[in-house]
Structures are given as structure tokens and as C-alpha cells.
Design a protein around this motif. Structure first.
Motif, PDB file in Angstrom:
ATOM      1  N   ARG A 175       0.836  -1.209   0.000  1.00  0.00           N
ATOM      2  CA  ARG A 175       0.000   0.000   0.000  1.00  0.00           C
ATOM      3  C   ARG A 175       0.868   1.255   0.000  1.00  0.00           C
ATOM      4  N   GLY A 176       1.969   1.225   0.729  1.00  0.00           N
ATOM      5  CA  GLY A 176       2.879   2.365   0.757  1.00  0.00           C
ATOM      6  C   GLY A 176       3.519   2.616  -0.601  1.00  0.00           C
ATOM      7  N   TRP A 199       1.069   4.437  -2.569  1.00  0.00           N
ATOM      8  CA  TRP A 199       0.950   5.820  -2.136  1.00  0.00           C
ATOM      9  C   TRP A 199       2.107   6.663  -2.665  1.00  0.00           C
TER      10      TRP A 199
END
Length: 118
Positions: free
Chosen positions: A91-92, A95
Motif C-alpha cells: 500500500r505504501g 501511495w
């Protein structure tokens, strides 16, 4: 980029994680091997899935698949930290992708030439 409907993406992601986890459980006898297979699947899907609800559903299905795939006598709860770490890293990465800036193009001229250097 086109946004996909949440429910089919969620179901597809959960199905992929379940298939990878159960396939790893049937071929690999080690708990760490099953954990790595499920963690990689969860991490890749976390980077690909755009919706936060779908991401959480894929992560939870990965955790449940891992707990089902672990041997009966072994406690799989402590290993879930690595699975959550894979989901957060995926997920990072998602992002960070839109926030990265392209490198500036250097427009230098070679002396005596009318064209810029590549």
C-alpha cells in the motif's frame, strides 16, 4: 486511469490470495514457505488494488488463508505480523507512486552543435 468496481476487485483479490495460499500449503511443507507465498500475493495485490476497502479485504483474506493453511498443531498468529507488513509495504508503494517527481531533463548544448545532447 479507469476505476474498477469495488466488489469484483475485492472478490477477485480474495480468490487469488486463497488460491496462492492453498497451493503453497499443498506443495510446501514449511510454515515460512506458505507465509512467503501469501505475503507476496498480498503485497502485490495491495500495490495494485486502488480501493481501501478492497485492500483491507485482501489483507484479511490473506490472514485467514494463512491461518487455515498452517499445520494444525502450529500457532500461526505470530506470523501475521509479516503478512500485515507486506500489505502495508504494498500500500505504501502505491501511495508513493503518484508523489514521485520525474527527474529534470537537462538541456545542454554541445559546443559547435545546433542540437542538444541526449
Amino acid at each position: 486511469m479507469q476505476r474498477l468496481p469495488v466488489i469484483p476487485v475485492t472478490l477477485g483479490g480474495c480468490l487469488v490470495v486463497a488460491v496462492v495460499g492453498l497451493a503453497a500449503a499443498t506443495t510446501e511443507t514449511s510454515t515460512v514457505g506458505v507465509l512467503l507465498a501469501v505475503a507476496v500475493a498480498v503485497g502485490v495485490l495491495s500495490a495494485v488494488v486502488a480501493d481501501r476497502r478492497a485492500w483491507l479485504a485482501v489483507t484479511v483474506s490473506g490472514a485467514l488463508t494463512f491461518l487455515v493453511a498452517v499445520d494444525d498443531g502450529e500457532n500461526g498468529w505470530p506470523y501475521l505480523v509479516f503478512l500485515v507488513l507486506a500489505a502495508v509495504l504494498g500500500r505504501g508503494q502505491r501511495w508513493m507512486r503518484p508523489h514521485s517527481k520525474p527527474l529534470p531533463i537537462i538541456d545542454r548544448h554541445v559546443r559547435g552543435s545546433s542540437r542538444p545532447m541526449p
